[in-house]
Write an enzyme that holds these catalytic residues in place. Structure first.
Site, PDB file in Angstrom:
ATOM      1  N   HIS A  88       8.649  -7.023   6.639  1.00 31.09           N
ATOM      2  CA  HIS A  88       9.491  -8.181   6.194  1.00 31.09           C
ATOM      3  C   HIS A  88      10.810  -8.560   6.904  1.00 31.09           C
ATOM      4  O   HIS A  88      11.685  -8.960   6.370  1.00 31.09           O
ATOM      5  CB  HIS A  88      10.032  -7.682   4.636  1.00 31.09           C
ATOM      6  CG  HIS A  88       8.934  -7.691   3.546  1.00 31.09           C
ATOM      7  ND1 HIS A  88       8.407  -8.620   2.577  1.00 31.09           N
ATOM      8  CD2 HIS A  88       8.056  -6.493   3.148  1.00 31.09           C
ATOM      9  CE1 HIS A  88       7.753  -8.083   1.844  1.00 31.09           C
ATOM     10  NE2 HIS A  88       7.237  -6.902   2.116  1.00 31.09           N
ATOM     11  N   ASN A 161       6.527  -9.876  -4.436  1.00 29.91           N
ATOM     12  CA  ASN A 161       5.772 -10.581  -3.706  1.00 29.91           C
ATOM     13  C   ASN A 161       5.260 -11.959  -4.054  1.00 29.91           C
ATOM     14  O   ASN A 161       5.578 -12.193  -5.347  1.00 29.91           O
ATOM     15  CB  ASN A 161       4.606  -9.733  -3.107  1.00 29.91           C
ATOM     16  CG  ASN A 161       5.015  -8.850  -2.404  1.00 29.91           C
ATOM     17  OD1 ASN A 161       6.108  -8.835  -1.332  1.00 29.91           O
ATOM     18  ND2 ASN A 161       3.951  -7.871  -1.616  1.00 29.91           N
ATOM     19  N   TYR A 375      13.252   2.689   0.132  1.00 26.40           N
ATOM     20  CA  TYR A 375      14.074   1.348   0.786  1.00 26.40           C
ATOM     21  C   TYR A 375      15.373   1.775   0.850  1.00 26.40           C
ATOM     22  O   TYR A 375      16.196   1.408   1.824  1.00 26.40           O
ATOM     23  CB  TYR A 375      14.159   0.269  -0.570  1.00 26.40           C
ATOM     24  CG  TYR A 375      13.034  -0.375  -0.750  1.00 26.40           C
ATOM     25  CD1 TYR A 375      11.658   0.244  -1.226  1.00 26.40           C
ATOM     26  CD2 TYR A 375      12.790  -1.756  -0.406  1.00 26.40           C
ATOM     27  CE1 TYR A 375      10.505  -0.530  -1.315  1.00 26.40           C
ATOM     28  CE2 TYR A 375      11.791  -2.539  -0.542  1.00 26.40           C
ATOM     29  CZ  TYR A 375      10.654  -1.925  -0.805  1.00 26.40           C
ATOM     30  OH  TYR A 375       9.267  -2.600  -0.979  1.00 26.40           O
TER      31      TYR A 375
HETATM   32 FE1  HDE Z   1       8.104  -3.054   0.532  1.00 19.73          FE
HETATM   33  N1  HDE Z   1       9.436  -2.486   1.989  1.00 19.73           N
HETATM   34  N2  HDE Z   1       7.407  -1.314   0.426  1.00 19.73           N
HETATM   35  N3  HDE Z   1       6.766  -3.700  -0.822  1.00 19.73           N
HETATM   36  N4  HDE Z   1       8.997  -4.785   0.319  1.00 19.73           N
HETATM   37  C1  HDE Z   1      10.504  -2.918   2.653  1.00 19.73           C
HETATM   38  O1  HDE Z   1      12.600  -2.071   2.832  1.00 19.73           O
HETATM   39  C2  HDE Z   1       7.826  -0.296   1.248  1.00 19.73           C
HETATM   40  C3  HDE Z   1       5.787  -2.849  -1.232  1.00 19.73           C
HETATM   41  C4  HDE Z   1       8.843  -5.668  -0.451  1.00 19.73           C
HETATM   42  O2  HDE Z   1      13.777  -9.291   1.587  1.00 19.73           O
HETATM   43  C5  HDE Z   1      11.315  -2.254   3.240  1.00 19.73           C
HETATM   44  O3  HDE Z   1      14.765  -3.178   2.930  1.00 19.73           O
HETATM   45  C6  HDE Z   1       6.841   1.086   0.834  1.00 19.73           C
HETATM   46  C7  HDE Z   1       5.287  -3.783  -2.622  1.00 19.73           C
HETATM   47  C8  HDE Z   1       9.663  -7.085  -0.259  1.00 19.73           C
HETATM   48  O4  HDE Z   1      14.617  -7.384   2.497  1.00 19.73           O
HETATM   49  C9  HDE Z   1      10.657  -0.803   3.177  1.00 19.73           C
HETATM   50  C10 HDE Z   1       5.854   0.400  -0.120  1.00 19.73           C
HETATM   51  C11 HDE Z   1       6.009  -4.817  -2.579  1.00 19.73           C
HETATM   52  C12 HDE Z   1      10.601  -6.401   0.995  1.00 19.73           C
HETATM   53  C13 HDE Z   1       9.484  -0.990   2.304  1.00 19.73           C
HETATM   54  C14 HDE Z   1       6.123  -0.965  -0.077  1.00 19.73           C
HETATM   55  C15 HDE Z   1       6.928  -4.810  -1.546  1.00 19.73           C
HETATM   56  C16 HDE Z   1      10.212  -4.948   1.344  1.00 19.73           C
HETATM   57  C17 HDE Z   1      11.744  -2.516   4.772  1.00 19.73           C
HETATM   58  C18 HDE Z   1       4.644   1.130  -0.532  1.00 19.73           C
HETATM   59  C19 HDE Z   1       5.685  -6.158  -3.600  1.00 19.73           C
HETATM   60  C20 HDE Z   1      11.669  -7.278   1.785  1.00 19.73           C
HETATM   61  C21 HDE Z   1      12.898  -3.193   4.845  1.00 19.73           C
HETATM   62  C22 HDE Z   1       4.973   2.573  -1.349  1.00 19.73           C
HETATM   63  C23 HDE Z   1       6.069  -5.561  -4.909  1.00 19.73           C
HETATM   64  C24 HDE Z   1      12.932  -7.046   0.967  1.00 19.73           C
HETATM   65  C25 HDE Z   1      13.647  -2.730   3.529  1.00 19.73           C
HETATM   66  C26 HDE Z   1      13.940  -7.934   1.812  1.00 19.73           C
HETATM   67  C27 HDE Z   1      10.795  -4.319   2.374  1.00 19.73           C
HETATM   68  C28 HDE Z   1       8.931  -0.260   1.801  1.00 19.73           C
HETATM   69  C29 HDE Z   1       5.204  -1.700  -1.072  1.00 19.73           C
HETATM   70  C30 HDE Z   1       7.749  -5.990  -1.335  1.00 19.73           C
HETATM   71  C31 HDE Z   1      10.376  -0.246   4.363  1.00 19.73           C
HETATM   72  C32 HDE Z   1       7.102   2.232   1.121  1.00 19.73           C
HETATM   73  C33 HDE Z   1       4.116  -3.306  -3.416  1.00 19.73           C
HETATM   74  C34 HDE Z   1       9.733  -8.218  -0.950  1.00 19.73           C
HETATM   75  O5  HDE Z   1      11.573   0.116   2.741  1.00 19.73           O
END
Ligand code: HDE
Length: 702
Positions: A88, A161, A375
């Site tokens: 992202h 999402n 996060y």
């Molecule tokens: Fe994320 N995700 N994600 N994700 N995600 C990040 O956090 C992560 C997942 C989502 O505009 C990171 O600050 C793991 C699902 C959004 O700043 C990180 C897993 C969904 C955003 C991270 C998921 C999301 C992130 C990268 C699986 C939809 C952007 C930078 C267990 C429900 C937020 C940050 C923004 C961002 C980890 C799965 C949505 C690396 C470990 C499912 C919208 O922490």
């Protein structure tokens, strides 16, 4: 060195055209026009006397190390970048509010769900997942839809999402998923694209990703605008009431204008024509006062209801069809302010799924549980330490106080001697509050420690088929084409074959259509599976964008092609009629200086033809004279302008004099081609969106 009298103090800074400053040949600063400006200072607040010249030993001497103004400016610049988000990274934010319209009293004790009419400030960031920060907006990808609510009881982050399901079921597979979709590590490409071997290698070996693959191959993954996307919390969460009773909840955002997407060939071209298409669109809409708006809908259910399904509501690869459990609309969100500074706000905003308020709680979805760690952890390296919540965009707007102290970049001096608990020294030191504080839902727990996937997570294909069957014919064709496009970029034949074999588990006819497009011959071998797709699931119209599309021209953009000799009255009439319907007209001309209309008036241009291709508009109007149409028939950019609009299934209006260009562009009459017609039918057709029935006439439908 002679100093001109017009030299102004370089403690003044320029802002905009009226106060432009010009550097003279002697390094002196000339003010072109007047203005009042506060003095420029260093980071320490010392007024800068000269921001144009470094401190030198003599006219041609070396620059002196004691030039603290130069050193500070350069050092700050050297550290301007921070690590971008691992996923992202490419995103865009805006501010606004959430307003509760229906109380959830008795279901959740969260204040934000109880005080009807209250406006809670929000910060929203939309994003793509795979691409780096500088990648193009129209990549085929799921979009992030993250909302930070600054409630009086603390911040709540709903980090969702634009697609209601996800690729994987367990957090332990996230690293692998992301490594597979990002640039391949040896070569560092491709950028912002899933169309490569490692992604398809991984997902073809992970049948649980099949449902999500259907969604990302659908038009949902190439939205027309952030404003025209649905949003989903994806996981099942819990709402908790005053008595500690829990209700399961799934969160949905519904755009007021309906959801809309571009089509794939258009997406490819938009990425070249305007890589910032989505951020520009959001920024512009808000600047123009067209504030994007969504409804918040909830699916509320209890354990008994959850237990009736064959699938598990804790499995993020599954959804609950709205036809089975309708949305309860409880509020609306309006984005009415752009950020003041992109870096300070959009880049530094830190979302986290574990940021919840009393009354909202987690479920045991194993993906959600893993996110709760990730996060915070990522912000520590991205934002540099544990105090990132003190950055204004992240700080709560309610009072906060605790015993946490110090650390990198502590910005708020918490007062007093006492930074521990229990304590007796200060009467006003913060204390825990069992009554109003956050308390977790008291879910009974028992069981052995196991690395295991519950059996209720085992059906990977039924909902993939339900999603596909719920789409219109053209939506289905787009999914097939997307699989063909992506797999055609996969170099390893065995991966293509395996993926088609996985699709055969969803439906042999889907697999066959993809195989045809790939030029694969021979029988398709389904990949071995334990749970076959259920073919009898009821379809859900709510899963189709086309079935739910809302007609109308509000905030749509019409591109109008003009040249010397254009009838100015036609352009004016179009502008007036479009404005009444909430649309705007952008004038495209061979030269950015505009064109001279037949009556001699000057037509101002918004775009030069080559820089304003028709992919940037929702619909087009060709307003040429016969001479100009003939002339432009040999101009590739003009022919492509009209041809692309036709191929992208757009409604095309034209003066009858424009026919030569329409012919050169291969436009064939259909319900969406309104040549020589009055404006009203053109605008009505344009409001209905794309002409889906044209598709088989412009590209192969597999
Ligand atoms: Fe994320 N995700 N994600 N994700 N995600 C990040 O956090 C992560 C997942 C989502 O505009 C990171 O600050 C793991 C699902 C959004 O700043 C990180 C897993 C969904 C955003 C991270 C998921 C999301 C992130 C990268 C699986 C939809 C952007 C930078 C267990 C429900 C937020 C940050 C923004 C961002 C980890 C799965 C949505 C690396 C470990 C499912 C919208 O922490």
């Amino acid at each position: 060195m002679a100093k001109s009298k017009s030299v102004v103090s370089s403690t003044q800074r320029s802002s905009g055209v009226q106060d432009a400053q010009v550097i003279g040949q002697g390094g002196e600063l000339h003010q072109v026009a007047g203005g009042t400006h506060p003095p420029m200072t260093t980071q320490h607040g010392v007024v800068v006397s000269d921001d144009e010249n470094s401190l030198k030993a003599g006219q041609h001497g070396p620059t002196l190390l004691e030039d603290h103004v130069l050193l500070e400016k350069t050092q700050h610049f050297d550290h301007e970048r921070i690590p971008e988000r691992i996923v992202h990274a490419r995103g865009y934010g805006a501010k606004g509010y959430f307003e509760l319209t229906e109380s959830l009293k008795g279901i959740s004790k969260a204040g934000i769900f109880n005080r009807v009419g209250e406006k809670t400030p929000v910060f929203v960031r939309f994003s793509t997942v795979a691409g780096n920060m500088g990648s193009a907006d129209l990549a085929r990808d799921v979009r992030g839809f993250a909302v930070k609510f600054y409630t009086p009881e603390g911040n709540w982050d709903l980090v969702g999402n634009n697609i209601p399901v996800f690729f994987i079921q367990d957090a332990i597979k996230f690293t692998d998923l992301i490594h597979s979709v990002k640039q391949e590590p040896d070569r560092g490409f491709p950028q912002a694209a899933s169309a490569h071997d490692t992604f398809w290698d991984f997902v073809s070996l992970m049948p649980e990703s099949t449902h999500m693959l259907m969604w990302v191959m659908s038009d949902r993954a190439i939205p027309r605008s952030f404003r025209l996307m649905e949003g989903f919390g994806v996981h099942t969460f819990r709402l908790v009431n005053e008595e500690g009773k829990s209700t399961f909840v799934k969160f949905h955002w519904r755009p007021k204008l309906g959801a809309a997407s571009v089509i794939w060939d258009e997406a490819l071209k938009i990425n070249g024509a305007d890589p910032d298409f989505h951020r520009r669109d959001l920024w512009t809409a808000i600047e123009q006062g067209n504030f994007p708006e969504w409804e918040l809908g909830l699916q509320l259910f209890d354990e008994d209801f959850a237990n009736k399904f064959d699938f598990d509501v804790l499995d993020a690869t599954k959804l609950i069809p709205e036809e089975i459990l309708p949305l309860k609309i409880v509020g609306r969100m309006v984005l009415d302010r752009n950020v003041d500074n992109y870096f300070a706000e959009t880049e530094q905003v830190a979302f986290c799924t574990k940021t919840v308020v009393p009354g909202i709680d987690f479920s045991n979805d194993p993906l959600l549980q893993g996110r709760n760690l990730s996060y915070v952890d990522t912000q520590l390296s991205r934002l540099g330490g544990p105090n990132y919540n003190q950055i204004p965009v992240n700080a709560p707007k309610c009072p906060w106080m605790n015993m946490q102290r110090d650390g990198h970049m502590t910005m708020v001096p918490q007062k007093g001697r006492v930074s521990y608990s229990p304590s007796s020294l200060e009467a006003d030191s913060p204390r825990q509050d069992p009554q109003n504080g956050f308390s977790s839902f008291q879910e009974p727990m028992e069981g052995n420690k196991l690395r295991i996937r519950a059996e209720s997570f085992a059906d990977h294909f039924s909902q993939a088929l339900m999603f596909f069957n719920s789409q219109t014919e053209s939506e289905q064709a787009h999914i097939i084409s997307a699989f063909i496009f992506e797999l055609s970029k996969v170099e390893t034949k065995a991966i293509r074959t395996r993926m088609v074999g996985q699709l055969a588990n969803v439906d042999p006819s889907i697999a066959q259509r993809v195989a045809n497009g790939l030029g694969m011959t021979g029988p398709i071998e389904p990949v071995a599976t334990t749970v076959a797709a259920k073919t009898g699931l009821a379809t859900s119209d709510a899963l189709s964008m086309q079935k739910k599309a809302k007609p109308g021209l509000a905030t749509k953009v019409i591109g109008c092609l003009v040249a010397d000799g254009t009838d100015a009255a036609v352009v004016l009439a179009l502008q007036t009629a479009a404005a009444k319907l909430g649309a705007q007209v952008k004038i495209v001309a061979p030269k950015i200086g505009g064109a001279t209309a037949a009556d001699g008036t000057a037509l101002e241009a918004d775009f030069q033809l080559a820089g304003g291709p028709s992919v940037l508009f929702d619909s087009v109007y060709v307003a040429l004279s016969a001479d100009a149409a003939a002339l432009l028939s040999t101009e590739a950019a003009a022919v492509a302008w009209v041809h692309d609009a036709f191929a992208h299934l757009k409604v095309i209006g034209a003066t009858s004099e424009s026919q030569a260009l329409m012919d050169a562009a291969g436009v064939v009459a259909d319900e969406g081609v309104l040549s020589g017609s009055k404006l009203a039918p053109y605008l009505k057709a344009a409001g209905n969106g794309r002409v889906w029935t044209r598709e088989p006439n412009v590209r192969t439908v597999y």
